[in-house]
Design a protein around this motif. Structure first.
Motif, PDB file in Angstrom:
ATOM      1  N   CYS A  92       3.563   2.612 -17.529  1.00 56.19           N
ATOM      2  CA  CYS A  92       3.317   2.711 -18.961  1.00 56.19           C
ATOM      3  C   CYS A  92       1.816   2.870 -19.197  1.00 56.19           C
ATOM      4  CB  CYS A  92       3.828   1.445 -19.653  1.00 56.19           C
ATOM      5  SG  CYS A  92       3.373   1.371 -21.394  1.00 56.19           S
ATOM      6  N   CYS A 108       0.618  -0.621 -21.316  1.00 51.91           N
ATOM      7  CA  CYS A 108       0.570  -1.969 -20.735  1.00 51.91           C
ATOM      8  C   CYS A 108       0.648  -1.949 -19.209  1.00 51.91           C
ATOM      9  CB  CYS A 108       1.678  -2.840 -21.332  1.00 51.91           C
ATOM     10  SG  CYS A 108       3.338  -2.310 -20.848  1.00 51.91           S
ATOM     11  N   CYS A 113       8.899   2.705 -22.192  1.00 51.08           N
ATOM     12  CA  CYS A 113       8.486   1.464 -21.544  1.00 51.08           C
ATOM     13  C   CYS A 113       9.411   0.340 -22.013  1.00 51.08           C
ATOM     14  CB  CYS A 113       7.038   1.142 -21.898  1.00 51.08           C
ATOM     15  SG  CYS A 113       6.532  -0.464 -21.253  1.00 51.08           S
ATOM     16  N   CYS A 155       6.922  -2.775 -23.639  1.00 49.45           N
ATOM     17  CA  CYS A 155       6.294  -2.687 -24.966  1.00 49.45           C
ATOM     18  C   CYS A 155       6.964  -1.660 -25.864  1.00 49.45           C
ATOM     19  CB  CYS A 155       4.794  -2.401 -24.839  1.00 49.45           C
ATOM     20  SG  CYS A 155       4.413  -0.726 -24.283  1.00 49.45           S
TER      21      CYS A 155
HETATM   22 ZN   LIG Z   1       4.361  -0.602 -21.997  1.00 51.42          ZN
END
Ligand SMILES: [Zn+2]
Length: 111
Positions: free
Chosen positions: A5, A8, A98, A101
């Motif tokens: 991702c 994050c 993702c 998140c």
């Molecule tokens: Zn993420």
């Protein structure tokens, strides 16, 4: 290749494959319709053969031809539609999601 991702850095990323699924569905329906149309021609040929084999031959040949034609067309259309959708997913849509998140991103995006 591990996809991370970009937000994050999580590796819990899945592909959405939305266009692939839609493409496969449209391809299946379209292919089946095309296959059945082709089978109608097959049924006509079967009818000619049925003249020799008798009326049951016409019915059985026509039904078998329509089913086989529909299945073959659906399978072919499904593969073609999925391939096309795969290209749309990769080039047009943000195909990655993702799981940590919830960010959607495409594979072309530099991390
Ligand atoms: Zn993420």
């Amino acid at each position: 290749m591990t996809i991370q991702c970009p937000s994050c850095q999580s590796a819990s990323v899945m592909t959405k494959d939305i266009a692939k699924k839609i493409g496969a569905l449209i391809g299946t329906v379209g292919g089946a319709a095309q296959g059945v149309t082709g089978a109608m021609t097959g049924a006509e040929v079967g009818a000619v053969i049925g003249v020799i084999a008798g009326p049951p031959g016409v019915a059985v040949g026509g039904i078998a031809g329509a089913i086989l034609g529909g299945l073959a067309g659906a399978a072919t259309g499904c593969i073609a539609g999925a391939k096309l959708g795969e290209i749309v997913d990769e080039r047009v849509l943000d195909n990655f999601l993702c799981l940590d998140c919830g960010l959607s991103f495409s594979c072309r995006q530099s991390i």
